[in-house]
Design a protein around this motif. Structure first.
Motif, mmCIF file in Angstrom:
data_model
loop_
_atom_site.group_PDB
_atom_site.id
_atom_site.type_symbol
_atom_site.label_atom_id
_atom_site.label_comp_id
_atom_site.label_asym_id
_atom_site.label_seq_id
_atom_site.Cartn_x
_atom_site.Cartn_y
_atom_site.Cartn_z
ATOM 1 N N LEU A 104 0.833 -1.206 0.000
ATOM 2 C CA LEU A 104 0.000 0.000 0.000
ATOM 3 C C LEU A 104 0.868 1.257 0.000
ATOM 4 O O LEU A 104 0.616 2.206 -0.747
ATOM 5 C CB LEU A 104 -0.902 -0.020 1.245
ATOM 6 N N GLY A 105 1.916 1.242 0.841
ATOM 7 C CA GLY A 105 2.823 2.390 0.924
ATOM 8 C C GLY A 105 3.513 2.669 -0.403
ATOM 9 O O GLY A 105 3.623 3.818 -0.834
ATOM 10 N N MET A 106 3.954 1.607 -1.078
ATOM 11 C CA MET A 106 4.642 1.788 -2.363
ATOM 12 C C MET A 106 3.678 2.254 -3.443
ATOM 13 O O MET A 106 4.018 3.086 -4.281
ATOM 14 C CB MET A 106 5.348 0.483 -2.774
ATOM 15 N N VAL A 111 5.795 3.970 -6.413
ATOM 16 C CA VAL A 111 6.940 3.111 -6.756
ATOM 17 C C VAL A 111 6.506 2.181 -7.897
ATOM 18 O O VAL A 111 5.506 1.470 -7.778
ATOM 19 C CB VAL A 111 7.401 2.268 -5.543
ATOM 20 N N PRO A 112 7.227 2.171 -9.018
ATOM 21 C CA PRO A 112 6.837 1.306 -10.142
ATOM 22 C C PRO A 112 6.739 -0.159 -9.722
ATOM 23 O O PRO A 112 7.552 -0.636 -8.925
ATOM 24 C CB PRO A 112 7.978 1.504 -11.155
ATOM 25 N N LYS A 114 7.433 -2.937 -11.086
ATOM 26 C CA LYS A 114 8.582 -3.817 -11.337
ATOM 27 C C LYS A 114 9.723 -3.606 -10.334
ATOM 28 O O LYS A 114 10.596 -4.457 -10.208
ATOM 29 C CB LYS A 114 9.096 -3.640 -12.764
ATOM 30 N N GLU A 115 9.689 -2.487 -9.599
ATOM 31 C CA GLU A 115 10.747 -2.215 -8.617
ATOM 32 C C GLU A 115 10.364 -2.643 -7.205
ATOM 33 O O GLU A 115 11.202 -2.659 -6.306
ATOM 34 C CB GLU A 115 11.072 -0.709 -8.587
ATOM 35 N N GLN A 116 9.076 -2.981 -7.012
ATOM 36 C CA GLN A 116 8.575 -3.137 -5.650
ATOM 37 C C GLN A 116 9.229 -4.278 -4.877
ATOM 38 O O GLN A 116 9.584 -4.121 -3.713
ATOM 39 C CB GLN A 116 7.046 -3.259 -5.660
ATOM 40 N N SER A 117 9.418 -5.440 -5.521
ATOM 41 C CA SER A 117 10.004 -6.556 -4.768
ATOM 42 C C SER A 117 11.458 -6.253 -4.390
ATOM 43 O O SER A 117 11.911 -6.618 -3.298
ATOM 44 C CB SER A 117 9.893 -7.868 -5.537
ATOM 45 N N ASP A 118 12.190 -5.557 -5.256
ATOM 46 C CA ASP A 118 13.567 -5.170 -4.932
ATOM 47 C C ASP A 118 13.600 -4.199 -3.757
ATOM 48 O O ASP A 118 14.496 -4.278 -2.907
ATOM 49 C CB ASP A 118 14.254 -4.508 -6.148
ATOM 50 N N ARG A 119 12.640 -3.284 -3.724
ATOM 51 C CA ARG A 119 12.568 -2.318 -2.614
ATOM 52 C C ARG A 119 12.346 -3.047 -1.287
ATOM 53 O O ARG A 119 12.959 -2.731 -0.274
ATOM 54 C CB ARG A 119 11.435 -1.312 -2.834
ATOM 55 N N LEU A 156 11.014 2.389 2.131
ATOM 56 C CA LEU A 156 10.668 1.818 0.816
ATOM 57 C C LEU A 156 10.794 2.838 -0.316
ATOM 58 O O LEU A 156 10.986 2.480 -1.467
ATOM 59 C CB LEU A 156 9.235 1.262 0.841
ATOM 60 N N ASN A 157 10.698 4.118 0.023
ATOM 61 C CA ASN A 157 10.833 5.181 -0.984
ATOM 62 C C ASN A 157 12.291 5.474 -1.326
ATOM 63 O O ASN A 157 12.545 6.358 -2.146
ATOM 64 C CB ASN A 157 10.190 6.478 -0.477
ATOM 65 N N ARG A 158 13.223 4.771 -0.686
ATOM 66 C CA ARG A 158 14.651 5.065 -0.846
ATOM 67 C C ARG A 158 14.911 6.572 -0.667
ATOM 68 O O ARG A 158 15.491 7.235 -1.524
ATOM 69 C CB ARG A 158 15.159 4.627 -2.237
#
Length: 238
Positions: A104-106, A111-112, A114-119, A156-158
């Motif tokens: 939910l936060g991402m 956050v795209p 495709k990047e979510q699991s890496d985050r 998660l937002n780096r």
């Protein structure tokens, strides 16, 4: 240490219902530093953070990020500039699992996919204890675990600028130390700028590069953490 200012409040006055909670506050957060903001309850620390993050409009003064005026920007716009906030009181949804809270936060911060699991993997590397309760509802977690989730969600937002509002509330001192150590390590590795608002002064000062003290809505002192090791000096400021 690079001294360039990444986030600044300039002569900020703000409050609620026409009653100022902070008056003419000026403070600067520099690149690659932990700045500790301390003060008694009601000093205006949380109000200042809300102004910096776009959650509360100031009555006068300005907020600057990287030299650009962001005074009238929303929290989402400020988040897009690389700022994240860990709110006081954790703010996790008790019925949602940690995994869902992260998703939910991402989603909310764009956050795209495709990047979510890496985050998520990146956050779990920093706070590995979260791995153990990723699928549990947040309401079943201890205070320390919930605080970890709240910090993890912000990371998660780096972000390159992290605002933390009273992360030690409700935590035993040892738990707070265990939480601060990986955050300080991350800060030093990634050159993050962190503004840490904290009541647990002793522990917070141990990981800080500079300190500022607020009292009754005003900024009354700025200096090195070592200068506050003397209890008498600290009591004077409180």
């Amino acid at each position: 240490m690079n001294n360039s200012v990444v986030l600044a409040a300039q002569n900020i006055t703000a409050g609620y219902g026409g009653h100022p909670a902070i008056n003419d506050i000026t403070v600067e957060l520099r690149e690659d530093e932990v700045l500790c903001l301390i003060g008694h309850n009601g000093a205006g620390k949380s109000t200042l953070l809300k102004c910096l993050f776009g959650l509360l409009a100031s009555e006068s003064g300005s907020v600057m990020i990287d030299g650009q005026d962001t005074t009238r920007e929303s929290a989402r716009e400020i988040s897009d500039r690389g700022v994240a906030m860990v709110p006081e009181g954790r703010g996790v949804f008790p019925s949602l699992s940690v995994r869902d809270i992260f998703s939910l936060g991402m989603h909310a911060s764009g956050v795209p996919k495709k990047e979510q699991s890496d985050r998520v993997e990146w956050v779990l590397d920093i706070l590995p204890a979260i791995t153990e309760f990723m699928n549990r509802p947040a309401g079943t977690l201890s205070g320390g675990q919930q605080q970890m989730v709240s910090i993890g969600r912000a990371l998660l937002n780096r972000p390159r600028i992290l605002l933390m509002d009273e992360p030690s509330i409700g935590l035993a001192p040892k738990l707070f130390q265990d939480l601060l150590a990986p955050i300080r390590a991350l800060q030093q590795r990634e050159k993050l700028s962190i503004l840490l608002v904290e009541q647990n002064v002793r522990e917070a000062l141990k990981i800080s590069d500079r300190a500022v003290v607020m009292k009754s809505g005003a900024m009354i002192w700025e200096g090195q953490p070592a200068e506050l090791e003397d209890n008498e000096r600290l009591m004077e400021l409180y």
